[in-house]
Design a protein around this motif. Structure first.
Motif, PDB file in Angstrom:
ATOM      1  N   THR A  30       0.809  -1.226   0.000  1.00 45.09           N
ATOM      2  CA  THR A  30       0.000   0.000   0.000  1.00 45.09           C
ATOM      3  C   THR A  30       0.842   1.276   0.000  1.00 45.09           C
ATOM      4  OG1 THR A  30      -0.173  -0.058   2.410  1.00 45.09           O
ATOM      5  CG2 THR A  30      -1.945  -1.125   1.155  1.00 45.09           C
ATOM      6  N   THR A  31       2.150   1.135  -0.186  1.00 48.50           N
ATOM      7  CA  THR A  31       3.046   2.284  -0.110  1.00 48.50           C
ATOM      8  C   THR A  31       4.032   2.282  -1.270  1.00 48.50           C
ATOM      9  OG1 THR A  31       2.964   2.228   2.302  1.00 48.50           O
ATOM     10  CG2 THR A  31       4.772   3.440   1.326  1.00 48.50           C
ATOM     11  N   LEU A  32       4.142   3.428  -1.944  1.00 48.41           N
ATOM     12  CA  LEU A  32       5.197   3.636  -2.931  1.00 48.41           C
ATOM     13  C   LEU A  32       6.308   4.437  -2.279  1.00 48.41           C
ATOM     14  CD1 LEU A  32       3.084   4.801  -6.017  1.00 48.41           C
ATOM     15  CD2 LEU A  32       4.196   2.583  -5.723  1.00 48.41           C
ATOM     16  N   LEU A  33       7.542   4.175  -2.659  1.00 46.04           N
ATOM     17  CA  LEU A  33       8.679   5.013  -2.284  1.00 46.04           C
ATOM     18  C   LEU A  33       9.218   5.605  -3.571  1.00 46.04           C
ATOM     19  CD1 LEU A  33      10.513   2.858   0.404  1.00 46.04           C
ATOM     20  CD2 LEU A  33       8.896   4.731   0.749  1.00 46.04           C
ATOM     21  N   LEU A  34       9.036   6.922  -3.727  1.00 42.23           N
ATOM     22  CA  LEU A  34       9.369   7.591  -4.981  1.00 42.23           C
ATOM     23  C   LEU A  34      10.431   8.659  -4.778  1.00 42.23           C
ATOM     24  CD1 LEU A  34       5.756   8.107  -6.409  1.00 42.23           C
ATOM     25  CD2 LEU A  34       7.340   6.222  -6.858  1.00 42.23           C
ATOM     26  N   GLY A  35      11.021   9.100  -5.889  1.00 44.16           N
ATOM     27  CA  GLY A  35      12.026  10.158  -5.848  1.00 44.16           C
ATOM     28  C   GLY A  35      13.398   9.599  -5.547  1.00 44.16           C
ATOM     29  N   PRO A  36      14.348  10.500  -5.310  1.00 44.70           N
ATOM     30  CA  PRO A  36      15.734  10.074  -5.086  1.00 44.70           C
ATOM     31  C   PRO A  36      15.842   9.069  -3.934  1.00 44.70           C
ATOM     32  CG  PRO A  36      15.577  12.471  -5.189  1.00 44.70           C
ATOM     33  CD  PRO A  36      14.175  11.938  -5.178  1.00 44.70           C
ATOM     34  N   ALA A  37      16.391   7.903  -4.211  1.00 44.81           N
ATOM     35  CA  ALA A  37      16.608   6.847  -3.222  1.00 44.81           C
ATOM     36  C   ALA A  37      15.324   6.442  -2.508  1.00 44.81           C
ATOM     37  CB  ALA A  37      17.680   7.271  -2.207  1.00 44.81           C
ATOM     38  N   GLY A  38      14.154   6.639  -3.134  1.00 46.36           N
ATOM     39  CA  GLY A  38      12.891   6.268  -2.507  1.00 46.36           C
ATOM     40  C   GLY A  38      12.545   7.127  -1.310  1.00 46.36           C
ATOM     41  N   ARG A  39      12.939   8.387  -1.357  1.00 49.77           N
ATOM     42  CA  ARG A  39      12.808   9.306  -0.227  1.00 49.77           C
ATOM     43  C   ARG A  39      11.363   9.645   0.135  1.00 49.77           C
ATOM     44  NH1 ARG A  39      15.840  15.183  -0.005  1.00 49.77           N
ATOM     45  NH2 ARG A  39      14.505  16.133   1.574  1.00 49.77           N
ATOM     46  N   PHE A  40      10.433   9.648  -0.827  1.00 54.81           N
ATOM     47  CA  PHE A  40       9.063  10.095  -0.586  1.00 54.81           C
ATOM     48  C   PHE A  40       8.100   8.922  -0.524  1.00 54.81           C
ATOM     49  CE2 PHE A  40      11.357  13.664  -2.177  1.00 54.81           C
ATOM     50  CZ  PHE A  40      10.928  14.700  -1.358  1.00 54.81           C
ATOM     51  N   LYS A  41       7.446   8.767   0.619  1.00 52.89           N
ATOM     52  CA  LYS A  41       6.480   7.692   0.825  1.00 52.89           C
ATOM     53  C   LYS A  41       5.106   8.204   0.403  1.00 52.89           C
ATOM     54  CE  LYS A  41       5.016   6.364   5.047  1.00 52.89           C
ATOM     55  NZ  LYS A  41       5.075   5.717   6.372  1.00 52.89           N
TER      56      LYS A  41
END
Length: 140
Positions: A30-41
């Motif tokens: 239920t969670t994406l980790l997006l942006g540089p190094a997966g910084r944004f949940k």
């Protein structure tokens, strides 16, 4: 019965999907980790007019982009991306597009410092595109 082709990363995209970062965590169902190094949940919740509700089910597409489905894995409800625009305006940008009119709440968390942005789509309202080019003033 014919099988549907699997989603693949766009040409030039990071092929190691989903990203995992010891610093920022691991994506979940239920969670994406997006942006540089997966910084944004990125997490979503939804509610129908009949009162049925739940968490969006996350599918990673690239390091910056993913989508959520609510009712059926073959029915994409919302696409989201987080872009690093620190070199342009000292911000990270949030974009989302929805293919739904159910109530949707999106929570984007900068896991580096805990800053949160919330977005809301009201019930029985076509999902309005999100193009937030000042979302996070948390560079780098």
């Amino acid at each position: 019965c014919s099988a549907k082709p699997a989603f693949r990363a766009a040409a030039g995209a990071d092929e190691s999907l989903p990203p995992t970062s010891p610093k920022f965590g691991t994506p979940t169902a239920t969670t994406l980790l997006l942006g540089p190094a997966g910084r944004f949940k990125v997490e979503t919740t939804w509610r129908t007019p009949q009162g049925t509700s739940g968490s969006g089910q996350a599918v990673q597409l690239t390091t910056d982009t993913g989508y959520f489905y609510f009712f059926d894995s073959n029915n994409v409800e919302m696409v989201v991306k987080v872009l690093d625009a620190c070199s342009l305006n000292q911000r990270f940008w949030d974009f989302a597009g929805g293919l739904t009119n159910v109530q949707v709440d999106i929570k984007v968390t900068d896991t580096k410092n805990g800053t949160v942005k919330m977005y809301h789509n009201p019930q029985n309202t076509p999902f309005q595109p999100i193009q937030d080019t000042s979302a996070f003033a948390t560079c780098p």
